[in-house]
Design a protein around this motif. Structure first.
Motif: not given
Length: 296
Positions: A135-145, A198-204, A266-272
């Motif tokens: 985040r500090a880099s200033g570059i758009p990001y895609s974080i895949f948790r 930028s986006a952050t995905y939670t992949l469960s 235990g998080t459940v998402t529909g990101d996948v």
């Protein structure tokens, strides 16, 4: 190479699967992909397909700078230096700096569920610090948790099945296990079709289960009884030590159960499904397809 996608850890299970899905599932031309690993000789099969293969060492800034040159999207697959305090975060920060130096337009990163303060997993701070650096880099990001791999059960369940007992301090905490290949497919989709910002995905996985429920499911699939033995963290650590688990590994393994108990895993998402258009495989279906690997 203005639209290149670079993947680190390309000789590893996750990095290699991401590249495979970039090509096979997303239709990315091999010539647009840069595969990076410490020993480029391990990537001969990718080179034959037309993928650009480069050597890059997270402990060698000059090699990273050369490996990342010309890359526009950089996926940093988290390293395996989990038993060396401080090493993994330093490596990841070096990769972020290399992406910045290369003029990358997007950074992707394979993180974990809820990596911030309060996550009991001992390597969670590595992920938290890396996300902060991105985040500090200033570059758009895609974080895949990424959620806990189903494949982790291939390491723990065989001994459990053999003894008929599962010793755990996870209590009623749940884990939403997800197949590594489903993670790779989702990550590839996120890299091939990135959002505008930028986006952050939670992949469960599709559902979260307690260890008792997982044990019962495995017992049904394998036809072998498994009894769950509930312990405290201290009792679990003592039992591991008595069983010969190396001393430096014991606290890490106990932290996994503590994280499960706290609800972190235990998080459940529909990101996948949102990224790939298909549901991730269910745990029982995975067990049935991998009976031999889990003790069948």
């Amino acid at each position: 190479m203005s639209d290149t996608i670079l993947v680190t850890g390309a000789s590893g299970s996750l990095g290699g699967a991401v590249i495979r899905h970039l090509i096979d599932s997303e239709g990315v031309a091999p010539g647009r992909i840069i595969a990076v690993t410490r020993d480029a000789s391990k990537l001969g099969a990718l080179a034959e397909k037309g993928v650009t293969v480069r050597a890059g060492d997270f402990d060698d800034d000059a090699s990273l700078a050369a490996a990342f040159a010309g890359a526009k999207t950089v996926l940093i697959v988290s390293t395996d230096a989990v038993g060396q305090p401080g090493t993994r975060l330093r490596q990841h920060r070096a990769a972020v700096s290399a992406a910045l130096e290369a003029g990358a337009s997007r950074i992707g990163y394979t993180s974990m569920f809820s990596p911030g303060p309060g996550n009991p997993v001992l390597f969670a701070p590595d992920h938290h610090g890396t996300e902060e650096a991105i985040r500090a880099s200033g570059i758009p990001y895609s974080i895949f948790r990424n959620g806990w791999y189903m494949e982790n059960l291939s390491m723990s369940l065989p001994a459990t099945v053999a003894s008929g007992q599962w010793f755990t301090s996870a209590g009623q905490g749940r884990t939403s296990h997800v197949q590594r290949d489903d993670l790779a497919r989702a990550i590839a989709a996120g890299l091939a079709k990135p959002p505008a910002d930028s986006a952050t995905y939670t992949l469960s996985g599709p559902e979260a289960f307690t260890n008792a429920e997982i044990a019962a499911m495995a017992a049904e699939v394998l036809g072998k009884p498994i009894a769950v033995v509930d312990l405290t963290d201290e009792q679990l650590a003592e039992g591991m030590a008595a069983a010969g688990v190396p001393a430096p590994v014991v606290p890490l393994l106990v932290s996994f159960d503590a994280a499960t108990r706290s609800g972190v895993l235990g998080t459940v998402t529909g990101d996948v499904e949102s990224l790939t258009g298909r549901k991730p495989i269910a745990l029982r279906a995975w067990m049935e397809a991998n009976k031999a690997a889990i003790g069948g």
